[in-house]
Design an enzyme around this catalytic site. Structure first.
Site, PDB file in Angstrom:
ATOM      1  N   HIS A  54       0.842  -1.208   0.000  1.00 44.14           N
ATOM      2  CA  HIS A  54       0.000   0.000   0.000  1.00 44.14           C
ATOM      3  C   HIS A  54       0.865   1.241   0.000  1.00 44.14           C
ATOM      4  O   HIS A  54       1.624   1.493   0.940  1.00 44.14           O
ATOM      5  CB  HIS A  54      -0.897   0.019   1.240  1.00 44.14           C
ATOM      6  N   TYR A 120      -4.581   7.488  -6.547  1.00 46.37           N
ATOM      7  CA  TYR A 120      -5.835   8.239  -6.632  1.00 46.37           C
ATOM      8  C   TYR A 120      -5.676   9.683  -7.094  1.00 46.37           C
ATOM      9  O   TYR A 120      -6.670  10.413  -7.209  1.00 46.37           O
ATOM     10  CB  TYR A 120      -6.611   8.188  -5.309  1.00 46.37           C
ATOM     11  N   HIS A 207     -12.047   3.450  -3.098  1.00 45.42           N
ATOM     12  CA  HIS A 207     -11.226   4.069  -2.053  1.00 45.42           C
ATOM     13  C   HIS A 207     -11.666   3.668  -0.651  1.00 45.42           C
ATOM     14  O   HIS A 207     -10.852   3.251   0.184  1.00 45.42           O
ATOM     15  CB  HIS A 207     -11.273   5.595  -2.188  1.00 45.42           C
ATOM     16  N   ARG A 210     -16.686   5.597   2.436  1.00 44.81           N
ATOM     17  CA  ARG A 210     -17.053   7.008   2.413  1.00 44.81           C
ATOM     18  C   ARG A 210     -17.061   7.575   0.994  1.00 44.81           C
ATOM     19  O   ARG A 210     -17.798   8.516   0.698  1.00 44.81           O
ATOM     20  CB  ARG A 210     -16.064   7.837   3.253  1.00 44.81           C
ATOM     21  N   HIS A 269      -5.498  -0.876   6.852  1.00 40.85           N
ATOM     22  CA  HIS A 269      -5.481  -0.321   8.211  1.00 40.85           C
ATOM     23  C   HIS A 269      -6.277  -1.178   9.195  1.00 40.85           C
ATOM     24  O   HIS A 269      -5.696  -1.822  10.051  1.00 40.85           O
ATOM     25  CB  HIS A 269      -5.964   1.132   8.246  1.00 40.85           C
ATOM     26  N   ASP A 320       2.364   3.253   2.798  1.00 44.90           N
ATOM     27  CA  ASP A 320       1.266   4.206   2.800  1.00 44.90           C
ATOM     28  C   ASP A 320       1.717   5.635   2.490  1.00 44.90           C
ATOM     29  O   ASP A 320       2.002   5.974   1.353  1.00 44.90           O
ATOM     30  CB  ASP A 320       0.522   4.122   4.133  1.00 44.90           C
TER      31      ASP A 320
END
Length: 454
Positions: A54, A120, A207, A210, A269, A320
């Site tokens: 990630h 993204y 994603h 949300r 996560h 990340d």
């Protein structure tokens, strides 16, 4: 053909001495034989090189820029996020390519063989697409062509500003696509990676709960068609509360109830799970994509690794935000977080494996499944994703077996790494990437152009 000879190597069935590994022209391991005379590339300790599961490459350029207290006395993930939005509006495609190349180089030097890029940042400032909607994906691919890292590209679908499907705010507008536009982006991203080596992969990434409509998840599953599917899940308390208010269930509960999960699914996560969610998700076969350094930096919380492993769960690790790219430190931070929470020691060791060995085995297997790479062990037919440690280093002197890994993770650091191969590509030699000078020079030029963007 490439030949590697190691004084000691961690093979599929355990440790072996005087190991000869032969790699074919496709980057796959052809043969593995112990008890052989030294020849070829000679190394000390040979290990499987895991996948970085990630990454948001562009955030590497923010490292160290968000450590001041803002006007809000309660700085958190959400205030950091606003700073990130301000920063990314400065980034051009050229900047992104230079930053991504530097990040990928650092990953290889840290022992990672491949990068799963959760990509993204798609559009121009203001949200208008580039003439090629996959312009930024092409830049990630161009960086991989320079660095030689294995790449699994995950174009990210990001449509809404929250579970109520409000429009994206100014900072998010460069991410946004309708479902139809995302499908076009994904198709063109496939084209972007065609020039790369055969071990390159593409997947799908809604994603988060949300940022996409729940009914879109079936479309993402169909688009993935057996390829990796990654999604942020249960990272922040406010996120959990928003999902509960909108969907009537906590994020992990919703995913378990609505998605058919297996080992190609990676949930990133998972730091805000209740015990029943931890056990349920672990038993589903999905992989937890853990980013302990970033999770520490952003105050996300502590993943319940002890309960997860007890339930048979699989893990992978990623860098990340790329605030610090260090494989050994990711593993150390993961285990130390468990010790601090539970007042314990060697929290993630098992009855048969030391802490370091158990974690390396776990992330090698988990990273392979969620990247779509046939890797994870040193065995014939597997991709030659390999890392070597300096057997003569002070921290490893006189050590053997699993203790070598424990000393690397807990006593040493990534400076013990001498060589890294990605699908047989020998990209790190004597601890340094073969193109470090030119990659670093371009990155420095980019950082000077960006200036004090925050």
């Amino acid at each position: 053909m490439t030949v590697i000879w190691a004084e000691t190597a961690l093979l599929e069935n355990g440790w072996a001495e005087n190991v000869r590994v032969e790699i074919d022209e496709s980057g796959a391991i052809r043969t593995v034989d112990a008890g052989r005379e030294a020849e070829g590339n000679r190394v000390g300790v040979l290990l499987p090189a895991p996948v970085n599961c990630h990454s948001h490459a562009f955030q590497r350029a923010m490292a160290g820029l968000t450590e001041k207290r803002g006007p809000n006395p309660s700085d958190s993930f959400w205030t950091w996020r606003q700073l990130m939005f301000r920063f990314l509006d400065r980034l051009t495609p050229d900047h992104v390519e230079a930053i991504a190349a530097f990040v990928q180089m650092e990953m290889l030097e840290a022992g990672y063989s491949a990068n799963v890029e959760f990509h993204y940042l798609h559009h121009q400032p203001g949200g208008a697409p580039y003439s090629n909607i996959a312009e930024m994906a092409e830049r990630i691919a161009a960086a991989a062509a320079i660095t030689g890292i294995g790449l699994t590209l995950l174009p990210v679908h990001y449509q809404y500003g929250g579970c109520d499907q409000r429009p994206l705010g100014p900072g998010q507008i460069r991410f946004g696509n309708t479902l139809n536009a995302y499908q076009d982006l994904h198709a063109r991203s496939k084209d972007a990676i065609k020039p790369l080596p055969a071990d390159t992969r593409i997947g799908v990434a809604p994603h988060s709960l949300r940022a996409v409509a729940p009914e879109s998840l079936s479309h993402h599953a169909a688009l993935a068609a057996g390829a990796p599917l990654h999604m942020h899940l249960a990272e922040q308390k406010a996120e959990v509360e928003e999902v509960v208010a909108a969907l009537g269930k906590r994020p992990v509960e919703f995913v378990l109830d609505t998605m058919a999960l297996d080992a190609r699914h990676c949930f990133i996560h998972c730091t805000q799970m209740l015990p029943h969610e931890t056990e349920g998700l672990a038993k589903s076969g999905a992989v937890a994509g853990l980013c302990p350094i970033t999770e520490s930096s952003l105050g996300d919380g502590i993943f319940d690794g002890v309960r997860w492993f007890d339930a048979g769960g699989a893990i992978a690790v990623g860098s990340d935000s790329n605030i610090r790219i260090s494989l050994s430190e990711e593993l150390r931070t993961l285990d130390y977080s468990q010790r601090l929470r539970d007042n314990s020691r060697a929290a993630l060791a098992s009855g048969t494996k030391s802490t370091g060995r158990r974690l390396l085995d776990a992330i090698a297997a988990g990273g392979a499944s969620v990247s779509g790479r046939d890797t994870g062990t040193i065995a014939p037919g597997k991709l030659a994703d390999l890392m070597a440690l300096d057997a003569d280093a002070v921290d490893l002197a006189g050590k053997s077996g699993d203790t070598l890994i424990d000393c690397y993770v807990f006593a040493g650091d990534d400076r013990l790494i001498t060589d890294v191969w990605s699908a047989g590509r020998h990209m790190v030699r004597e601890g340094t990437h073969v193109k470090r000078s030119e990659i670093a020079a371009r990155y420095v030029k980019t950082m000077k152009e960006l200036g004090e963007a925050l």
